[in-house]
Design a protein around this motif. Sequence first.
Motif, PDB file in Angstrom:
ATOM      1  N   GLN A 264       0.831  -1.197   0.000  1.00 45.41           N
ATOM      2  CA  GLN A 264       0.000   0.000   0.000  1.00 45.41           C
ATOM      3  C   GLN A 264       0.870   1.253   0.000  1.00 45.41           C
ATOM      4  N   LYS A 281      -5.462   6.898  -0.819  1.00 45.09           N
ATOM      5  CA  LYS A 281      -4.974   5.684  -1.460  1.00 45.09           C
ATOM      6  C   LYS A 281      -4.989   4.470  -0.541  1.00 45.09           C
ATOM      7  N   TRP A 283      -6.416   1.039   0.601  1.00 41.56           N
ATOM      8  CA  TRP A 283      -7.128  -0.015  -0.126  1.00 41.56           C
ATOM      9  C   TRP A 283      -8.464  -0.293   0.547  1.00 41.56           C
ATOM     10  N   TYR A 383      -8.722   1.877  -4.623  1.00 36.69           N
ATOM     11  CA  TYR A 383      -8.384   2.979  -3.729  1.00 36.69           C
ATOM     12  C   TYR A 383      -9.678   3.599  -3.196  1.00 36.69           C
TER      13      TYR A 383
END
Length: 399
Positions: A264, A281, A283, A383
């Motif tokens: 990530q 961003k 996940w 995202y």
Amino acid sequence: MKKQDRSSIFWIGIILLVIPGLIHAYLLMPFPGSQDLNAITVSYYLEKIVLPLRLLGGIFIVWYLFKYFTKNTLGGKLVKGIVLALCLGSFYFTDIMFKAETMFEEPQTIRFADAIKNKVPESFVIIGVVNNGVAKAYPLVYLGYHHKVQDNVGNEPVLVTYCTMCRTGRVYSPVINGKRQNFRLVGARHYNAIIEDQDTKTWWYQATGNAAVGKLKGEHLKELPYEQSTLGAWLEKHPGSLILQPDEHYLSDYSDLKNYDRLQSVDKDSTLKNKDTLVRKSWVLGLIVNGQAKAYDWRRLFKKRVFNDQICKRPLLVAIEDDSLTYHAFKSVANGKVLHFKLDTAGMLTDQETASVWDWDGLATSGALKGYQLDKIQAYQEYWHSWKHFHPNTLFLKD
């Protein structure tokens, strides 16, 4: 003609030659502020008139050069010559350096190998597609550069897509109105790739398959089911799968995405003290059930690995395999019974109601429900900024 009027011919030509192209490039690339504008319609029609405006600007400039350039002072000639050279040089940025088609080229060779001849590490994350008994795996690090691979699986045409700015993998049928289309990468809007079909020139969002602007505005590409998993987990279920091999023309481009499929962004952000903080961003795992979208924080889901939930009163199971990257979602109903799952001591999925054991394909392999198959739900790893933009009414569950 007055000297001022003569000069205006040159400057109008420069404006027409350069400015539309610069605006177009700005809107279709992730420059600061550009992706937050609701400008896809402007981008679409601007692209159609950039070339005519350039030609018109070129005519103005050529007219000026032939008729009035010699009447300039030496200083005036030098200034206009430098400006013209810089403007022509700007084409490198608008038409090459920041043009999606040249930044992310189509594969020159699409080559597959079976598990024996495969050279792709089994730790790589892939998008897997199955049709008519044929399975194919497309590694994310290759898809992430090309953004799309146009292929066939089991004699069915497929458009396998991936956008690294959104972390969105999608598989669509490239058939529109009964005809297979070729697609080109246009650029990006709202940090998501935009593709255009060859015949109607409609622009489609990669994350949703929605036609955003053009002749087919409002229509949708047919989405095809896929799985995202490690190649190793995929081959356990589909040992005869074919695996997309790297195109040797783009090895350096693929290397730029090293570890993209497993780390990530927040893990690499030294300024973020709490890695569990939900940021752009981060996940998430996204599902859509009966039109209702729901997102699950990947970090929370990873720690728990098995999550029993419901959306619109439809019971479901979300689970991550022990490789920490392969995920699944199923309707958790079998034989008319709602099931609740956990991992047993051997790391196998077991339902609490009948103690049946289930594999990661949703099939009961032993116990009272042996032979029952759970219905799969298409799930997406994405995202957070992308999921909430394209699904503004999404529910969100962290725990």
